[in-house]
Design a protein around this motif. Sequence first.
Motif, PDB file in Angstrom:
ATOM      1  N   ARG A   6       0.851  -1.197   0.000  1.00  0.00           N
ATOM      2  CA  ARG A   6       0.000   0.000   0.000  1.00  0.00           C
ATOM      3  C   ARG A   6       0.883   1.243   0.000  1.00  0.00           C
ATOM      4  NH1 ARG A   6      -4.466   2.207   4.326  1.00  0.00           N
ATOM      5  NH2 ARG A   6      -5.358   3.742   2.900  1.00  0.00           N
ATOM      6  N   PRO A   7       1.379   1.639  -1.181  1.00  0.00           N
ATOM      7  CA  PRO A   7       2.186   2.853  -1.243  1.00  0.00           C
ATOM      8  C   PRO A   7       1.395   4.057  -0.723  1.00  0.00           C
ATOM      9  CG  PRO A   7       2.265   1.657  -3.325  1.00  0.00           C
ATOM     10  CD  PRO A   7       1.204   1.014  -2.473  1.00  0.00           C
ATOM     11  N   GLU A   8       2.112   5.012  -0.179  1.00  0.00           N
ATOM     12  CA  GLU A   8       1.466   6.206   0.364  1.00  0.00           C
ATOM     13  C   GLU A   8       0.557   6.832  -0.690  1.00  0.00           C
ATOM     14  OE1 GLU A   8       2.670  10.496   2.289  1.00  0.00           O
ATOM     15  OE2 GLU A   8       4.057   8.816   2.490  1.00  0.00           O
ATOM     16  N   GLY A   9      -0.671   7.126  -0.283  1.00  0.00           N
ATOM     17  CA  GLY A   9      -1.656   7.715  -1.176  1.00  0.00           C
ATOM     18  C   GLY A   9      -2.528   6.693  -1.892  1.00  0.00           C
ATOM     19  N   SER A  10      -2.226   5.407  -1.741  1.00  0.00           N
ATOM     20  CA  SER A  10      -3.018   4.353  -2.382  1.00  0.00           C
ATOM     21  C   SER A  10      -4.202   3.985  -1.506  1.00  0.00           C
ATOM     22  CB  SER A  10      -2.166   3.098  -2.586  1.00  0.00           C
ATOM     23  OG  SER A  10      -1.096   3.358  -3.437  1.00  0.00           O
ATOM     24  N   PRO A  11      -5.286   3.511  -2.111  1.00  0.00           N
ATOM     25  CA  PRO A  11      -6.431   3.072  -1.314  1.00  0.00           C
ATOM     26  C   PRO A  11      -6.096   1.799  -0.541  1.00  0.00           C
ATOM     27  CG  PRO A  11      -6.835   2.659  -3.641  1.00  0.00           C
ATOM     28  CD  PRO A  11      -5.539   3.412  -3.552  1.00  0.00           C
ATOM     29  N   PRO A  12      -6.882   1.476   0.488  1.00  0.00           N
ATOM     30  CA  PRO A  12      -6.668   0.249   1.271  1.00  0.00           C
ATOM     31  C   PRO A  12      -6.751  -0.989   0.380  1.00  0.00           C
ATOM     32  CG  PRO A  12      -8.326   1.645   2.306  1.00  0.00           C
ATOM     33  CD  PRO A  12      -8.031   2.243   0.967  1.00  0.00           C
ATOM     34  N   VAL A  13      -6.104  -2.068   0.830  1.00  0.00           N
ATOM     35  CA  VAL A  13      -6.102  -3.330   0.093  1.00  0.00           C
ATOM     36  C   VAL A  13      -6.703  -4.436   0.953  1.00  0.00           C
ATOM     37  CG1 VAL A  13      -4.097  -2.702  -1.280  1.00  0.00           C
ATOM     38  CG2 VAL A  13      -3.760  -3.900   0.867  1.00  0.00           C
ATOM     39  N   ASN A  14      -7.068  -5.529   0.305  1.00  0.00           N
ATOM     40  CA  ASN A  14      -7.569  -6.702   1.011  1.00  0.00           C
ATOM     41  C   ASN A  14      -6.909  -7.933   0.410  1.00  0.00           C
ATOM     42  OD1 ASN A  14      -8.960  -8.819   2.137  1.00  0.00           O
ATOM     43  ND2 ASN A  14     -10.951  -7.839   1.998  1.00  0.00           N
ATOM     44  N   GLY A  15      -5.676  -8.203   0.848  1.00  0.00           N
ATOM     45  CA  GLY A  15      -5.008  -9.418   0.422  1.00  0.00           C
ATOM     46  C   GLY A  15      -4.211  -9.325  -0.856  1.00  0.00           C
ATOM     47  N   TYR A  16      -3.861  -8.124  -1.300  1.00  0.00           N
ATOM     48  CA  TYR A  16      -3.046  -7.990  -2.501  1.00  0.00           C
ATOM     49  C   TYR A  16      -2.121  -6.790  -2.359  1.00  0.00           C
ATOM     50  CZ  TYR A  16      -6.263  -4.247  -3.892  1.00  0.00           C
ATOM     51  OH  TYR A  16      -6.998  -3.106  -3.930  1.00  0.00           O
ATOM     52  N   SER A  17      -1.105  -6.740  -3.207  1.00  0.00           N
ATOM     53  CA  SER A  17      -0.188  -5.601  -3.268  1.00  0.00           C
ATOM     54  C   SER A  17      -0.596  -4.719  -4.444  1.00  0.00           C
ATOM     55  CB  SER A  17       1.252  -6.078  -3.506  1.00  0.00           C
ATOM     56  OG  SER A  17       1.732  -6.799  -2.398  1.00  0.00           O
ATOM     57  N   HIS A  18      -0.410  -3.408  -4.282  1.00  0.00           N
ATOM     58  CA  HIS A  18      -0.660  -2.519  -5.418  1.00  0.00           C
ATOM     59  C   HIS A  18       0.364  -2.754  -6.518  1.00  0.00           C
ATOM     60  CE1 HIS A  18      -4.065   0.007  -4.365  1.00  0.00           C
ATOM     61  NE2 HIS A  18      -3.657  -0.071  -3.109  1.00  0.00           N
ATOM     62  N   ALA A  19       1.592  -3.134  -6.149  1.00  0.00           N
ATOM     63  CA  ALA A  19       2.629  -3.403  -7.142  1.00  0.00           C
ATOM     64  C   ALA A  19       3.624  -4.412  -6.577  1.00  0.00           C
ATOM     65  CB  ALA A  19       3.353  -2.111  -7.517  1.00  0.00           C
ATOM     66  N   VAL A  20       4.235  -5.172  -7.471  1.00  0.00           N
ATOM     67  CA  VAL A  20       5.304  -6.102  -7.114  1.00  0.00           C
ATOM     68  C   VAL A  20       6.389  -5.960  -8.183  1.00  0.00           C
ATOM     69  CG1 VAL A  20       5.960  -8.506  -6.740  1.00  0.00           C
ATOM     70  CG2 VAL A  20       3.670  -7.734  -6.080  1.00  0.00           C
ATOM     71  N   ALA A  21       7.611  -5.699  -7.734  1.00  0.00           N
ATOM     72  CA  ALA A  21       8.745  -5.629  -8.651  1.00  0.00           C
ATOM     73  C   ALA A  21       9.572  -6.899  -8.480  1.00  0.00           C
ATOM     74  CB  ALA A  21       9.599  -4.400  -8.336  1.00  0.00           C
ATOM     75  N   PHE A  22      10.131  -7.413  -9.588  1.00  0.00           N
ATOM     76  CA  PHE A  22      10.894  -8.651  -9.494  1.00  0.00           C
ATOM     77  C   PHE A  22      11.876  -8.750 -10.644  1.00  0.00           C
ATOM     78  CE2 PHE A  22       7.312  -9.497 -12.179  1.00  0.00           C
ATOM     79  CZ  PHE A  22       7.760 -10.401 -13.146  1.00  0.00           C
ATOM     80  N   THR A  23      12.861  -9.602 -10.460  1.00  0.00           N
ATOM     81  CA  THR A  23      13.783  -9.951 -11.535  1.00  0.00           C
ATOM     82  C   THR A  23      13.842 -11.464 -11.612  1.00  0.00           C
ATOM     83  OG1 THR A  23      15.674  -9.924 -10.035  1.00  0.00           O
ATOM     84  CG2 THR A  23      15.199  -7.881 -11.210  1.00  0.00           C
TER      85      THR A  23
END
Length: 132
Positions: A6-23
Motif C-alpha cells: 500500500r504505497p502512500e496515497g493508495s487506497p486500502p487493500v484486502n489481500g493484494y499488493s498494489h505493485a510487485v517488482a521482481f527480476t
Amino acid sequence: MRHYVRPEGSPPVNGYSHAVAFTGTTVAVSGQVPLDGSGRLVGENDAEAQVRQVFANLATALEAAGSGLAHVVKLTVYLTDLDDLPAFRRVRDELQDPDHPPASSLVQVAGLVSPDFRVEVDALAVAPDAPD
C-alpha cells in the motif's frame, strides 16, 4: 521480489499488493479451472472447493516451471458470482504470505468455458529454480 502493498496515497487493500517488482525468469500460467488431474469437475456448486482445486492446479503448473505459489507476482481472478469472493479470499489467504501478497485483479464474468465453473485464475510468477 519487492512488494508495494500500500504505497502512500493508495487506497486500502484486502489481500493484494498494489505493485510487485521482481527480476528473474517470468512464468505465465494459463487460466486454471476446477478440474482434477483426470479432467473431472471438483466442487460442483461449491465455490470454496473449486477455488482450492484452482490453486492446486496453479501450484502444479508453477512447480513444473521451477516456481511456486510463494513466487506469484500477479493473479487475475475471474468469478461468475461475486458472492464467491469470501470463499476465494479464505483460500487465497491460507496459501499466500499476508506480508507479501501478489498484485491482483478481479473480474466478474458472465460465464466461463463450462457453466459448472465458478472460478478461473491465471498467474504471473518468477521462477528462481527454472529448469533448463
